[in-house]
Design a protein around this motif. Structure first.
Motif, mmCIF file in Angstrom:
data_model
loop_
_atom_site.group_PDB
_atom_site.id
_atom_site.type_symbol
_atom_site.label_atom_id
_atom_site.label_comp_id
_atom_site.label_asym_id
_atom_site.label_seq_id
_atom_site.Cartn_x
_atom_site.Cartn_y
_atom_site.Cartn_z
ATOM 1 N N GLY A 15 4.204 -9.462 -11.450
ATOM 2 C CA GLY A 15 2.911 -9.035 -10.919
ATOM 3 C C GLY A 15 3.082 -8.214 -9.620
ATOM 4 O O GLY A 15 4.182 -8.094 -9.060
ATOM 5 N N PRO A 16 1.993 -7.891 -9.159
ATOM 6 C CA PRO A 16 1.959 -6.906 -7.945
ATOM 7 C C PRO A 16 2.385 -7.772 -6.847
ATOM 8 O O PRO A 16 3.212 -6.796 -5.948
ATOM 9 C CB PRO A 16 0.383 -6.707 -7.896
ATOM 10 N N THR A 46 2.794 4.412 -15.341
ATOM 11 C CA THR A 46 4.294 4.092 -15.662
ATOM 12 C C THR A 46 4.776 2.940 -14.581
ATOM 13 O O THR A 46 5.582 2.362 -14.629
ATOM 14 C CB THR A 46 4.707 5.358 -15.900
ATOM 15 N N ASP A 47 4.069 3.134 -13.339
ATOM 16 C CA ASP A 47 4.570 2.343 -12.255
ATOM 17 C C ASP A 47 4.333 0.761 -12.526
ATOM 18 O O ASP A 47 5.342 0.007 -12.190
ATOM 19 C CB ASP A 47 3.931 2.829 -10.906
ATOM 20 N N ASP A 290 -0.019 -1.340 1.222
ATOM 21 C CA ASP A 290 -0.883 -2.050 0.369
ATOM 22 C C ASP A 290 -0.590 -1.585 -1.205
ATOM 23 O O ASP A 290 -1.401 -1.580 -1.835
ATOM 24 C CB ASP A 290 -2.460 -1.723 0.541
ATOM 25 N N ALA A 291 0.745 -1.390 -1.366
ATOM 26 C CA ALA A 291 1.173 -0.950 -2.653
ATOM 27 C C ALA A 291 0.584 -1.893 -3.977
ATOM 28 O O ALA A 291 0.475 -1.595 -5.127
ATOM 29 C CB ALA A 291 2.629 -0.966 -3.044
ATOM 30 N N ALA A 292 0.781 -3.395 -3.369
ATOM 31 C CA ALA A 292 0.475 -4.281 -4.584
ATOM 32 C C ALA A 292 -1.069 -4.091 -4.621
ATOM 33 O O ALA A 292 -1.471 -4.398 -6.018
ATOM 34 C CB ALA A 292 0.722 -5.694 -4.020
ATOM 35 N N LYS A 293 -1.864 -4.074 -3.953
ATOM 36 C CA LYS A 293 -3.242 -3.583 -3.922
ATOM 37 C C LYS A 293 -3.803 -2.531 -4.955
ATOM 38 O O LYS A 293 -4.428 -2.425 -6.015
ATOM 39 C CB LYS A 293 -4.040 -3.482 -2.818
ATOM 40 N N ALA A 294 -2.666 -1.305 -4.772
ATOM 41 C CA ALA A 294 -2.977 -0.277 -5.442
ATOM 42 C C ALA A 294 -2.522 -0.609 -7.040
ATOM 43 O O ALA A 294 -3.290 -0.022 -8.039
ATOM 44 C CB ALA A 294 -1.917 0.914 -4.965
ATOM 45 N N GLY A 298 -5.025 -0.716 -10.368
ATOM 46 C CA GLY A 298 -4.604 0.055 -11.782
ATOM 47 C C GLY A 298 -4.782 -0.512 -12.829
ATOM 48 O O GLY A 298 -5.353 0.030 -14.217
ATOM 49 N N GLU A 299 -4.254 -1.787 -12.761
ATOM 50 C CA GLU A 299 -4.389 -2.684 -14.035
ATOM 51 C C GLU A 299 -5.528 -2.952 -14.329
ATOM 52 O O GLU A 299 -5.959 -3.941 -15.419
ATOM 53 C CB GLU A 299 -3.426 -3.863 -13.792
ATOM 54 N N THR A 300 -6.644 -2.850 -13.630
ATOM 55 C CA THR A 300 -8.189 -3.113 -13.852
ATOM 56 C C THR A 300 -8.836 -2.640 -15.158
ATOM 57 O O THR A 300 -9.485 -2.979 -16.083
ATOM 58 C CB THR A 300 -9.066 -2.958 -12.879
#
Length: 315
Positions: A15-16, A46-47, A290-294, A298-300
């Motif tokens: 996960g993130p 794709t990320d 905050d890449a994990a938050k990004a 995206g996954e919403t």
């Protein structure tokens, strides 16, 4: 002693939360390459698919990211088109050139074109991967022509909303599928028709289409065959259940596209952006940390346009 930089790396799939900011060795440009100090980097579906595992990159560790906007720091031997200080943007080689979610990247010089002064680094970072995908689907693969009918699935998404603008620029009649809440946005981009996929079956209400751009996959490919007129083209941007035999039996052509770096097409995208004919909708902006938050955003599945990371302050 080698210089270091910060990068968002993952050592395991998941996960993130697996995304961590670490210090790694800063790359150096070789012949025909440039070192670019990243100011902003796009985040694409794709990320998060690669982050979760099962992508082209194999097992971690790796640094994700293909979109880049930044400033040339160094130019390697033989580079004639870029100089230190040039503001540039482009897409790293997909899929194996990933690494833009970092403070610096190295890539062949012709990966990058000059960033138009009319757009900032956030805007520029949102354009390359999605813009090239849309361009290569519509212009290179389907050879869209003035007056043709083009159906774009997920038309408010990252690739979709740029495809709408490119198709309109080429003089096409554009039909987009999206939830009803995004129809006004699509019309603002120039879409001629908007279909609420939640309320109707697009395959029952859309006919005589010349080109379909499928960003979704699953059963969207087979259903889209029913919308095409004889000789039409379906371009799938994801692996789907579509079979070339089915397409042939329907009298149409089906292609699966993976985006490629393209200096010529990037030059066109830059010119369209400079002229105001192509603009990325920015859904949200996060700092590199905050890449994990990004990825969570995206996954919403509710993103309109693009997500961008900024590197080293305001872009």
């Amino acid at each position: 002693m080698a210089e270091v930089m910060r990068a968002v790396r993952q050592d395991v799939a998941g996960g993130p939360e697996v995304l961590k900011v670490v210090e790694v060795e800063r790359p150096e440009p070789g012949p025909t390459e440039v070192l670019v100090r990243v100011r902003a980097a796009g985040v694409n579906p794709t990320d998060w698919k690669h982050r979760a595992g099962g992508g082209f990159l194999g097992e971690p560790p790796f640094v994700l990211g293909w979109d880049v906007s930044g400033v040339v720091e160094k130019a390697g031997l033989g580079v004639t088109i870029h100089r230190p200080g040039d503001e540039v943007f482009g897409m790293l080689r997909y899929p194996f050139g990933a690494g833009s979610h970092a403070e610096y990247v190295v890539a062949p010089a012709r990966t990058f074109v000059f960033k138009p002064p009319e757009i900032d680094h956030v805007q520029a970072a949102a354009l390359p991967l999605a813009g090239l995908t849309a361009w290569q689907a519509l212009v290179d693969t389907a050879q869209v022509k003035h007056g043709q009918r083009v159906l774009i699935h997920a038309a408010a998404g990252g690739v979709g909303h740029l495809a709408v603008q490119i198709a309109k620029h080429m003089g096409a009649h554009v039909i987009g599928t999206a939830s009803a809440a995004k129809h006004e946005f699509l019309r603002g981009l120039g879409a001629d028709e908007a279909i609420d996929y939640r309320e109707v079956d697009f395959a029952e209400v859309v006919k005589d289409v010349d080109i379909v751009v499928d960003t979704i996959g699953g059963d969207y490919g087979p259903r889209s065959l029913r919308t095409l007129r004889p000789g039409g083209v379906l371009v799938s941007l994801v692996l789907s259940r579509l079979d070339a035999i089915d397409a042939g039996a329907a009298g149409v052509r089906a292609e699966t596209l993976l985006v490629e770096p393209d200096f010529h097409a990037m030059t066109w995208l830059a010119a369209l952006a400079e002229a105001g004919s192509l603009r990325a909708e920015i859904d949200s902006v996060f700092p590199l940390e905050d890449a994990a938050k990004a990825h969570e955003r995206g996954e919403t599945g509710r993103v309109t346009g693009k997500i961008v990371l900024t590197v080293g302050g305001t872009a």
